[in-house]
Design a protein around this motif. Structure first.
Motif, PDB file in Angstrom:
ATOM      1  N   ALA A 197      38.466  46.531  36.875  1.00  0.00           N
ATOM      2  CA  ALA A 197      39.081  48.052  37.657  1.00  0.00           C
ATOM      3  C   ALA A 197      40.398  47.965  38.295  1.00  0.00           C
ATOM      4  O   ALA A 197      40.655  46.527  38.481  1.00  0.00           O
ATOM      5  CB  ALA A 197      37.875  48.727  38.373  1.00  0.00           C
ATOM      6  N   VAL A 198      40.972  48.923  38.360  1.00  0.00           N
ATOM      7  CA  VAL A 198      42.072  48.832  39.268  1.00  0.00           C
ATOM      8  C   VAL A 198      41.831  49.003  40.733  1.00  0.00           C
ATOM      9  O   VAL A 198      41.020  49.687  41.216  1.00  0.00           O
ATOM     10  CB  VAL A 198      42.991  49.918  39.080  1.00  0.00           C
ATOM     11  CG1 VAL A 198      44.229  49.909  39.989  1.00  0.00           C
ATOM     12  CG2 VAL A 198      43.650  49.754  37.517  1.00  0.00           C
ATOM     13  N   VAL A 199      42.219  47.967  41.523  1.00  0.00           N
ATOM     14  CA  VAL A 199      41.881  48.127  42.917  1.00  0.00           C
ATOM     15  C   VAL A 199      42.969  48.760  43.806  1.00  0.00           C
ATOM     16  O   VAL A 199      44.256  48.312  43.224  1.00  0.00           O
ATOM     17  CB  VAL A 199      41.747  46.720  43.747  1.00  0.00           C
ATOM     18  CG1 VAL A 199      41.358  46.697  45.295  1.00  0.00           C
ATOM     19  CG2 VAL A 199      40.478  45.983  43.003  1.00  0.00           C
ATOM     20  N   VAL A 200      42.912  49.679  44.397  1.00  0.00           N
ATOM     21  CA  VAL A 200      44.152  50.309  45.170  1.00  0.00           C
ATOM     22  C   VAL A 200      43.800  50.384  46.761  1.00  0.00           C
ATOM     23  O   VAL A 200      42.998  50.488  47.331  1.00  0.00           O
ATOM     24  CB  VAL A 200      43.869  51.926  44.897  1.00  0.00           C
ATOM     25  CG1 VAL A 200      44.787  52.793  45.384  1.00  0.00           C
ATOM     26  CG2 VAL A 200      43.649  52.231  43.344  1.00  0.00           C
TER      27      VAL A 200
ATOM     28  N   LYS B 205      36.217  55.167  43.265  1.00  0.00           N
ATOM     29  CA  LYS B 205      35.282  54.833  44.120  1.00  0.00           C
ATOM     30  C   LYS B 205      35.863  54.088  45.550  1.00  0.00           C
ATOM     31  O   LYS B 205      36.914  53.604  45.567  1.00  0.00           O
ATOM     32  CB  LYS B 205      34.170  53.587  43.582  1.00  0.00           C
ATOM     33  CG  LYS B 205      33.320  54.291  42.668  1.00  0.00           C
ATOM     34  CD  LYS B 205      32.373  53.074  42.178  1.00  0.00           C
ATOM     35  CE  LYS B 205      31.330  53.827  41.095  1.00  0.00           C
ATOM     36  NZ  LYS B 205      30.246  52.687  40.811  1.00  0.00           N
ATOM     37  N   ILE B 206      35.172  54.147  46.595  1.00  0.00           N
ATOM     38  CA  ILE B 206      35.529  53.424  47.749  1.00  0.00           C
ATOM     39  C   ILE B 206      34.880  52.245  47.744  1.00  0.00           C
ATOM     40  O   ILE B 206      33.685  51.935  47.609  1.00  0.00           O
ATOM     41  CB  ILE B 206      34.975  54.212  49.197  1.00  0.00           C
ATOM     42  CG1 ILE B 206      35.507  55.615  49.215  1.00  0.00           C
ATOM     43  CG2 ILE B 206      35.406  53.397  50.432  1.00  0.00           C
ATOM     44  CD1 ILE B 206      34.990  56.601  50.228  1.00  0.00           C
ATOM     45  N   LEU B 207      36.008  51.055  47.767  1.00  0.00           N
ATOM     46  CA  LEU B 207      35.491  49.765  47.657  1.00  0.00           C
ATOM     47  C   LEU B 207      35.192  48.962  48.831  1.00  0.00           C
ATOM     48  O   LEU B 207      34.175  48.087  49.040  1.00  0.00           O
ATOM     49  CB  LEU B 207      36.683  49.114  46.871  1.00  0.00           C
ATOM     50  CG  LEU B 207      36.224  47.431  46.359  1.00  0.00           C
ATOM     51  CD1 LEU B 207      35.089  47.573  45.544  1.00  0.00           C
ATOM     52  CD2 LEU B 207      37.191  46.863  45.710  1.00  0.00           C
ATOM     53  N   ALA B 208      35.931  49.325  50.015  1.00  0.00           N
ATOM     54  CA  ALA B 208      35.699  48.809  51.278  1.00  0.00           C
ATOM     55  C   ALA B 208      36.543  49.608  52.210  1.00  0.00           C
ATOM     56  O   ALA B 208      37.453  50.369  52.101  1.00  0.00           O
ATOM     57  CB  ALA B 208      36.504  47.231  51.408  1.00  0.00           C
ATOM     58  N   GLY B 209      36.002  49.570  53.581  1.00  0.00           N
ATOM     59  CA  GLY B 209      36.584  50.277  54.898  1.00  0.00           C
ATOM     60  C   GLY B 209      35.729  51.625  54.900  1.00  0.00           C
ATOM     61  O   GLY B 209      35.578  52.299  53.845  1.00  0.00           O
TER      62      GLY B 209
ATOM     63  N   PHE C  32      40.145  51.257  47.401  1.00  0.00           N
ATOM     64  CA  PHE C  32      39.548  52.109  46.364  1.00  0.00           C
ATOM     65  C   PHE C  32      39.577  51.256  45.227  1.00  0.00           C
ATOM     66  O   PHE C  32      40.208  50.449  45.131  1.00  0.00           O
ATOM     67  CB  PHE C  32      40.296  53.575  46.309  1.00  0.00           C
ATOM     68  CG  PHE C  32      39.775  54.431  47.091  1.00  0.00           C
ATOM     69  CD1 PHE C  32      39.615  54.321  48.609  1.00  0.00           C
ATOM     70  CD2 PHE C  32      39.960  55.888  46.791  1.00  0.00           C
ATOM     71  CE1 PHE C  32      39.323  55.295  49.474  1.00  0.00           C
ATOM     72  CE2 PHE C  32      39.814  56.988  47.708  1.00  0.00           C
ATOM     73  CZ  PHE C  32      39.434  56.735  49.020  1.00  0.00           C
ATOM     74  N   SER C  33      38.839  51.756  44.238  1.00  0.00           N
ATOM     75  CA  SER C  33      38.819  51.299  42.967  1.00  0.00           C
ATOM     76  C   SER C  33      38.966  52.362  41.780  1.00  0.00           C
ATOM     77  O   SER C  33      38.545  53.612  42.190  1.00  0.00           O
ATOM     78  CB  SER C  33      37.735  50.241  42.554  1.00  0.00           C
ATOM     79  OG  SER C  33      36.351  51.223  42.317  1.00  0.00           O
ATOM     80  N   PHE C  34      39.375  52.096  40.801  1.00  0.00           N
ATOM     81  CA  PHE C  34      39.685  52.905  39.772  1.00  0.00           C
ATOM     82  C   PHE C  34      39.365  52.473  38.437  1.00  0.00           C
ATOM     83  O   PHE C  34      40.102  51.328  38.093  1.00  0.00           O
ATOM     84  CB  PHE C  34      41.277  53.503  39.769  1.00  0.00           C
ATOM     85  CG  PHE C  34      41.467  54.351  38.380  1.00  0.00           C
ATOM     86  CD1 PHE C  34      40.940  55.671  38.242  1.00  0.00           C
ATOM     87  CD2 PHE C  34      42.382  53.941  37.479  1.00  0.00           C
ATOM     88  CE1 PHE C  34      41.308  56.256  36.872  1.00  0.00           C
ATOM     89  CE2 PHE C  34      42.540  54.518  36.611  1.00  0.00           C
ATOM     90  CZ  PHE C  34      41.860  55.897  36.197  1.00  0.00           C
ATOM     91  N   ASP C  35      38.522  52.994  37.679  1.00  0.00           N
ATOM     92  CA  ASP C  35      38.028  52.332  36.299  1.00  0.00           C
ATOM     93  C   ASP C  35      38.949  53.065  35.183  1.00  0.00           C
ATOM     94  O   ASP C  35      38.548  54.172  35.044  1.00  0.00           O
ATOM     95  CB  ASP C  35      36.486  52.352  36.349  1.00  0.00           C
ATOM     96  CG  ASP C  35      36.118  51.762  34.932  1.00  0.00           C
ATOM     97  OD1 ASP C  35      36.872  51.318  33.948  1.00  0.00           O
ATOM     98  OD2 ASP C  35      34.799  51.759  34.807  1.00  0.00           O
ATOM     99  N   PRO C  36      39.881  52.512  34.489  1.00  0.00           N
ATOM    100  CA  PRO C  36      40.623  53.269  33.515  1.00  0.00           C
ATOM    101  C   PRO C  36      39.662  53.772  32.287  1.00  0.00           C
ATOM    102  O   PRO C  36      40.053  54.623  31.639  1.00  0.00           O
ATOM    103  CB  PRO C  36      41.462  52.116  32.819  1.00  0.00           C
ATOM    104  CG  PRO C  36      41.528  51.359  34.118  1.00  0.00           C
ATOM    105  CD  PRO C  36      40.181  51.261  34.830  1.00  0.00           C
ATOM    106  N   ALA C  37      38.517  53.029  31.977  1.00  0.00           N
ATOM    107  CA  ALA C  37      37.713  53.343  30.974  1.00  0.00           C
ATOM    108  C   ALA C  37      36.898  54.725  31.187  1.00  0.00           C
ATOM    109  O   ALA C  37      36.685  55.512  30.357  1.00  0.00           O
ATOM    110  CB  ALA C  37      36.710  52.196  30.798  1.00  0.00           C
TER     111      ALA C  37
END
Length: 655
Positions: free
Chosen positions: A338-341, A360-364, A350-355
């Motif tokens: 995934a792309v981490v933002v 999603k919120i990944l951390a914080g 955040f994370s973003f899944d191109p598929a």
């Protein structure tokens, strides 16, 4: 007692006279030195800001429509009261005023004289002064444009009736703009030729000040392609019609992922609050995630009893309906697929899944500061740079804490946050050596070097620093740079030779090659703290009040109980004997320890209000638009026997 009123004000018939505007000089006035007398007859909006602060940049954008609509009666004055040492440099300030296209006078307040006169305690703070020179409102944080849109017409009507309102042009005079191929570039990405990392490829650069992307040859001068019209805005389309608004980070998707997704590059389009996609073959730009609305509050009723995350961190099912907030950098994570933002505006990752399009919120948890531990309990502060290492961990340039952080991603994809370098929101400096004592100053970029160490674009120190995880030490690779905003390893080096670094030098509007020295420099120019005045407080019971009055036409949303909330903690934790934690209400009695000589009170206030009109029962209708008002304060305090025993802060105070 600590007051939010100006310390040098005069009270007349219960009103508070505004203090004079004092500083080193003025920008955007053509050399004219302004004072309040010169602004008499206008509604004056003081915007206390500092150019490192993402929330301050949000407010600049919030105010633009009001400045345009009321240009003949409203004068915004930016009072630049710096947090970091670098921000007190007048050259750096002038560059920031140009970079962020500020179209109002700016007072340079390097000694915080005007900041202290108005008892400002947070960036950003807004103070409204009426045409007769009296303060009518004190506002902290973002999201006040709607309330100002109600208050300003009220002041216009009142002072036109009195004959004290003067219409006409304000004192703003535009400076000369910078010319050149690039203008305040943000980030860069190496594009290998035909997928061969060792071939002489090209460099894709976010030409942030021109609101476009530029593909440069490896000489950094030859322009191969441009993407975007160059006009600030939002539009999907081909390379000539697409529009961006201050694009920042870039990441290249793996070929197999890009083929399925239909685009090659993910772009953090910061002021549009969106993730965009670029197809390098066709030049087509598309929107991947974000609805263009700055993320402040989840859709639905205004609630303040959570931090806006679902239990698994997932947001809306449709990525185009997700509210984002100033995405600043992006990186592909092999471990997460995934792309981490770096979501700078809400201090989260955040994370973003191109598929699947999942965001999603990944951390914080959304609180601003430096706190390690499990991802959902960690604090960040305006994270602005990302890089993945060989183990799949994500390194983070956490700019407002002047820190290098790390997301440790386990095989089960659980995340733990660690800090490698940095101490907190108010600590910075230029010091090499053991990581625990080393200091950075507002870093914006990070990359992993071939030996596994980490290079950092130490932006406000004008340097590239290096952290070696094997020894736990920090050194300096290069200095004398002009606000380096990104650093990348050059992939085109000849085998057997030491690779070069590519540095994005934002304030010189260029990319430059920098060698990695075999012997890094050792610098010790000291550790510093933000020079904000410490509030004298007494040990024992301490009453805290946050003032909030909903704007005209809004009402506190009490459908689910008290719609206000305070979160309180301290550094060091021992400063608070009791009264910490989260609870409803905007008043709290704390107990301060007499064994701690000084520290910082961390205070987050929230209030939820909804638009009217109310129904016949005085209740908020279900369809009403709701707003969340929030501000984080870090109040430096000094314990002394004759100190204050109470503190009053303004979330939205009206005089």
């Amino acid at each position: 007692m600590t007051s939010t009123a100006p310390t040098a004000s005069l009270r007349t018939q219960g009103r508070v006279r505004a203090s004079e505007l004092v500083g080193r000089g003025w920008l955007n006035t053509g050399g004219t030195q302004l004072d309040l007398e010169a602004l008499r007859g206008k509604i004056v909006l003081l915007d206390f800001w500092t150019f490192c602060c993402i929330n301050c940049l949000h407010v600049l954008d919030e105010l633009r429509p009001l400045e345009e609509q009321y240009s003949d009666v409203l004068v915004t004055v930016g009072v630049h009261s710096p947090k970091f040492e670098h921000e007190a440099d007048p050259v750096a300030l002038a560059a920031a005023v140009e970079r962020y296209e500020i179209h109002h006078p700016v007072l340079d307040d390097p000694e915080l004289d005007t900041w202290k006169a108005y008892a400002a305690r947070a960036w950003p703070t807004l103070v409204v002064i009426d045409p007769e020179g009296y303060i009518v409102a004190n506002l902290s944080g973002e999201g006040h444009a709607g309330g100002l849109a109600v208050l300003i017409p009220e002041l216009i009507a009142e002072h036109e009736a009195r004959g004290t309102l003067h219409r006409g042009d304000g004192p703003y005079i535009a400076p000369e703009a910078t010319a050149g191929t690039l203008r305040f570039p943000g980030k860069a990405l190496f594009l290998p030729a035909d997928g061969d990392q060792s071939a002489a490829g090209s460099w894709l650069v976010t030409d942030t000040g021109h609101h476009r992307l530029v593909r440069l040859a490896t000489d950094f001068e030859t322009v191969l392609d441009t993407y975007g019209s160059g006009t600030k805005g939002y539009n999907d389309g081909d390379s000539t019609t697409a529009q961006f608004n201050e694009p920042q980070g870039l990441t290249l998707l793996p070929a197999v992922v890009a083929e399925k997704a239909g685009y090659d590059v993910v772009i953090a389009d910061s002021v549009n609050h969106r993730l965009r996609g670029l197809n390098l073959s066709t030049g087509a730009v598309s929107t991947l995630a974000g609805n263009g609305v700055q993320r402040l509050l989840e859709a639905g009723p205004a609630r303040v009893d959570n931090d806006g995350a679902a239990t698994d961190g997932a947001l809306a099912s449709d990525p185009l309906q997700v509210a984002l907030s100033s995405p600043w950098d992006v990186v592909w994570s092999q471990k997460l697929s995934a792309v981490v933002v770096a979501m700078a505006g809400v201090h989260q990752i955040f994370s973003f899944d191109p598929a699947t399009g999942a965001v999603k919120i990944l951390a914080g948890n959304g609180l601003e500061g430096l706190l390690d531990g499990p991802a959902d309990q960690s604090w960040f502060a305006q994270s602005s740079g990302l890089a993945e290492d060989a183990e799949g961990n994500i390194w983070v340039a956490d700019s407002e804490t002047s820190a290098l952080r790390k997301l440790v991603i386990a095989d089960d994809q659980s995340v733990t946050v660690e800090t490698a370098v940095g101490k907190g929101l108010f600590d910075f400096g230029f010091r090499d050596g053991a990581a625990a004592e080393a200091r950075l100053q507002h870093p914006l970029g990070v990359t992993v070097l071939p030996d596994g160490s980490v290079a950092i674009a130490d932006t406000y120190n004008g340097a590239v620093r290096r952290f070696d995880p094997s020894t736990g030490t920090v050194s300096t690779l290069a200095r004398g740079l002009s606000e380096p905003s990104d650093v990348i390893v050059d992939h085109t080096h000849v085998a057997g030779e030491e690779p070069l670094l590519v540095v994005v030098e934002a304030n010189k509007h260029q990319l430059v090659y920098v060698p990695i020295p075999k012997e890094a420099q050792q610098v010790d120019e000291g550790a510093s703290q933000t020079q904000r005045p410490k509030s004298p407080v007494a040990a024992g019971p301490f009453d805290l009040t946050v003032r909030f009055k909903a704007p005209t036409g809004q009402k506190l949303d009490d459908r689910w109980g008290d719609p206000t909330q305070l979160k309180i903690s301290s550094t060091p934790p021992e400063l608070l004997v009791s009264g910490g934690g989260t609870s409803v209400g905007l008043k709290r009695t704390l107990e301060l320890s007499g064994d701690v000589p000084e520290g910082i009170l961390h205070i987050t206030a929230r209030a939820a209000a909804c638009d009217g009109p109310e129904n016949e029962d005085g209740e908020i209708p279900d369809h009403a638009a709701c707003h969340l008002y929030q501000q984080d304060w870090g109040i430096p305090v000094l314990l002394q026997s004759d100190g204050d025993t109470e503190l009053v802060l303004d979330l939205r105070g009206m005089d």
